[in-house]
Design a protein around this motif. Structure first.
Motif, PDB file in Angstrom:
ATOM      1  N   THR A   1      64.736   9.387  60.369  1.00  0.00           N
ATOM      2  CA  THR A   1      66.051   9.805  60.873  1.00  0.00           C
ATOM      3  C   THR A   1      66.183   9.482  62.355  1.00  0.00           C
ATOM      4  O   THR A   1      67.195   8.947  62.805  1.00  0.00           O
ATOM      5  N   HIS A   2      65.131   9.804  63.134  1.00  0.00           N
ATOM      6  CA  HIS A   2      65.144   9.528  64.574  1.00  0.00           C
ATOM      7  C   HIS A   2      65.214   8.024  64.840  1.00  0.00           C
ATOM      8  O   HIS A   2      65.883   7.581  65.777  1.00  0.00           O
ATOM      9  N   MET A   3      64.511   7.237  64.015  1.00  0.00           N
ATOM     10  CA  MET A   3      64.516   5.780  64.190  1.00  0.00           C
ATOM     11  C   MET A   3      65.908   5.194  63.947  1.00  0.00           C
ATOM     12  O   MET A   3      66.411   4.394  64.739  1.00  0.00           O
ATOM     13  N   VAL A   4      66.530   5.608  62.842  1.00  0.00           N
ATOM     14  CA  VAL A   4      67.868   5.096  62.509  1.00  0.00           C
ATOM     15  C   VAL A   4      68.877   5.495  63.584  1.00  0.00           C
ATOM     16  O   VAL A   4      69.689   4.675  64.050  1.00  0.00           O
TER      17      VAL A   4
ATOM     18  N   PHE B   1      73.625   8.479  73.728  1.00  0.00           N
ATOM     19  CA  PHE B   1      73.320   9.833  73.265  1.00  0.00           C
ATOM     20  C   PHE B   1      74.388  10.420  72.349  1.00  0.00           C
ATOM     21  O   PHE B   1      74.075  11.207  71.463  1.00  0.00           O
ATOM     22  N   ILE B   2      75.646  10.032  72.533  1.00  0.00           N
ATOM     23  CA  ILE B   2      76.690  10.486  71.593  1.00  0.00           C
ATOM     24  C   ILE B   2      76.346   9.972  70.196  1.00  0.00           C
ATOM     25  O   ILE B   2      76.393  10.700  69.217  1.00  0.00           O
ATOM     26  N   THR B   3      76.010   8.671  70.114  1.00  0.00           N
ATOM     27  CA  THR B   3      75.674   8.067  68.824  1.00  0.00           C
ATOM     28  C   THR B   3      74.375   8.661  68.280  1.00  0.00           C
ATOM     29  O   THR B   3      74.301   9.042  67.105  1.00  0.00           O
ATOM     30  N   TYR B   4      73.347   8.763  69.134  1.00  0.00           N
ATOM     31  CA  TYR B   4      72.031   9.255  68.717  1.00  0.00           C
ATOM     32  C   TYR B   4      72.125  10.666  68.135  1.00  0.00           C
ATOM     33  O   TYR B   4      71.643  10.935  67.035  1.00  0.00           O
ATOM     34  N   GLU B   5      72.765  11.577  68.858  1.00  0.00           N
ATOM     35  CA  GLU B   5      72.839  12.979  68.420  1.00  0.00           C
ATOM     36  C   GLU B   5      73.709  13.129  67.171  1.00  0.00           C
ATOM     37  O   GLU B   5      73.369  13.892  66.268  1.00  0.00           O
ATOM     38  N   ASN B   6      74.840  12.404  67.113  1.00  0.00           N
ATOM     39  CA  ASN B   6      75.725  12.525  65.951  1.00  0.00           C
ATOM     40  C   ASN B   6      75.084  11.963  64.684  1.00  0.00           C
ATOM     41  O   ASN B   6      75.168  12.580  63.619  1.00  0.00           O
ATOM     42  N   VAL B   7      74.437  10.787  64.811  1.00  0.00           N
ATOM     43  CA  VAL B   7      73.784  10.186  63.637  1.00  0.00           C
ATOM     44  C   VAL B   7      72.612  11.067  63.202  1.00  0.00           C
ATOM     45  O   VAL B   7      72.419  11.314  62.005  1.00  0.00           O
ATOM     46  N   LYS B   8      71.835  11.560  64.163  1.00  0.00           N
ATOM     47  CA  LYS B   8      70.690  12.425  63.852  1.00  0.00           C
ATOM     48  C   LYS B   8      71.154  13.671  63.104  1.00  0.00           C
ATOM     49  O   LYS B   8      70.565  14.084  62.115  1.00  0.00           O
ATOM     50  N   SER B   9      72.258  14.279  63.582  1.00  0.00           N
ATOM     51  CA  SER B   9      72.762  15.498  62.955  1.00  0.00           C
ATOM     52  C   SER B   9      73.312  15.233  61.558  1.00  0.00           C
ATOM     53  O   SER B   9      73.108  15.999  60.645  1.00  0.00           O
ATOM     54  N   MET B  10      73.961  14.050  61.358  1.00  0.00           N
ATOM     55  CA  MET B  10      74.470  13.693  60.032  1.00  0.00           C
ATOM     56  C   MET B  10      73.327  13.448  59.049  1.00  0.00           C
ATOM     57  O   MET B  10      73.359  13.909  57.918  1.00  0.00           O
ATOM     58  N   LEU B  11      72.291  12.734  59.510  1.00  0.00           N
ATOM     59  CA  LEU B  11      71.181  12.392  58.619  1.00  0.00           C
ATOM     60  C   LEU B  11      70.256  13.584  58.360  1.00  0.00           C
ATOM     61  O   LEU B  11      69.620  13.659  57.315  1.00  0.00           O
ATOM     62  N   HIS B  12      70.167  14.500  59.345  1.00  0.00           N
ATOM     63  CA  HIS B  12      69.317  15.685  59.172  1.00  0.00           C
ATOM     64  C   HIS B  12      69.859  16.606  58.080  1.00  0.00           C
ATOM     65  O   HIS B  12      69.107  17.332  57.457  1.00  0.00           O
ATOM     66  N   HIS B  13      71.175  16.565  57.877  1.00  0.00           N
ATOM     67  CA  HIS B  13      71.815  17.489  56.946  1.00  0.00           C
ATOM     68  C   HIS B  13      71.289  17.251  55.527  1.00  0.00           C
ATOM     69  O   HIS B  13      71.526  16.230  54.918  1.00  0.00           O
TER      70      HIS B  13
END
Length: 258
Positions: A81-84, A59-71
């Motif tokens: 974004t969710h898949m990556v 979840f640390i990786t999932y939330e951080n990557v999601k937040s970076m890609l959502h920007h």
């Protein structure tokens, strides 16, 4: 971190007996010889130790990557974004999950041996690489699973939120998680069977090399379609219930902490 860890521990310990049944159904020696319903909590210490860091790492990786890609990304790219994010989360989490899973599964099919004995035996005969036997097959199982589960979970939550005019509650998120998890579990069962065979294979055997396609081919030749989908019912049940508890607990814990 805390939300993901708490959710992971809850799921893994509550649903452990279903996981043991699934592993024994998938094992090469068959359900009865692997222990049947005897010692249904064999291997649970390995899960108890590995569960929190494994779920937290995901979840640390999932939330951080999601937040970076959502920007700055557009809404139609949201599923991608969710898949990556989910895929990268699984790659990182498997660094923790695989050693725990190897020890757990070997203990599940050898209920007369303790978790510590299994760990010592694996390290003595195979070294550290023995604990990472099946890393590739686990990642190859988890990535397709996450590609189905997490975008489906997020889409179902968005649809439900849109229908009722406000963000979903934690129990509604849990229902979406149960459906998404059960569906993803069913379609990835052959990869799960291959992973189990690789982790349980004796050192030096063909399956011990970790070749997923070779493992799938061997199962297909000897047991056919039923072999590839061995344990599909307990797997679906465990992951549907797991999705309900895990994603619901995660949302609730995150709401309480934020």
């Amino acid at each position: 971190l805390k939300a993901g860890g708490v959710a992971g521990v809850c799921v893994d310990l509550i649903l452990f007996p279903l996981d043991t049944v699934k592993t024994r159904l998938q094992s090469p020696q068959g359900f009865r010889k692997a222990g049947g319903f005897h010692g249904i909590y064999a291997g649970v210490p390995s899960t108890a130790i590995g569960s929190f860091p494994n779920a937290a790492a995901f979840f640390i990786t999932y939330e951080n990557v999601k937040s970076m890609l959502h920007h700055g990304s557009t809404s139609y790219l949201t599923p991608a974004t969710h898949m990556v994010a989910a895929c990268l989360g699984e790659v990182v989490a498997c660094l923790v999950r695989v050693p725990s899973e190897v020890v757990k599964q070997r203990a599940q099919v050898s209920p007369s041996s303790s978790t510590l004995q299994i760990l010592s035996h694996t390290l003595y005969h195979e070294g550290i690489q023995g604990l990472y036997r099946g890393y590739k097959s686990t990642v190859l199982r988890e990535i397709p699973f996450s590609l189905v589960q997490f975008p489906l979970w997020e889409s179902l939550k968005d649809l439900w939120s849109w229908k009722q005019g406000h963000v979903v509650d934690s129990w509604q998120s849990a229902v979406c998680g149960a459906f998404a998890g059960g569906f993803a579990a069913a379609v990835t069962t052959p990869l799960d069977v291959a992973k189990t065979r690789i982790m349980l294979a004796k050192a030096g055997s063909s399956n011990a090399s970790g070749n997923v396609l070779a493992a799938l081919g061997g199962i297909w030749r000897t047991q056919g379609l039923s072999g590839l989908f061995a344990g599909v019912v307990p797997r679906m049940a465990a992951i549907s219930l797991g999705g309900f508890i895990f994603l619901g607990t995660y949302e609730k814990t995150r709401q309480l902490l934020l």
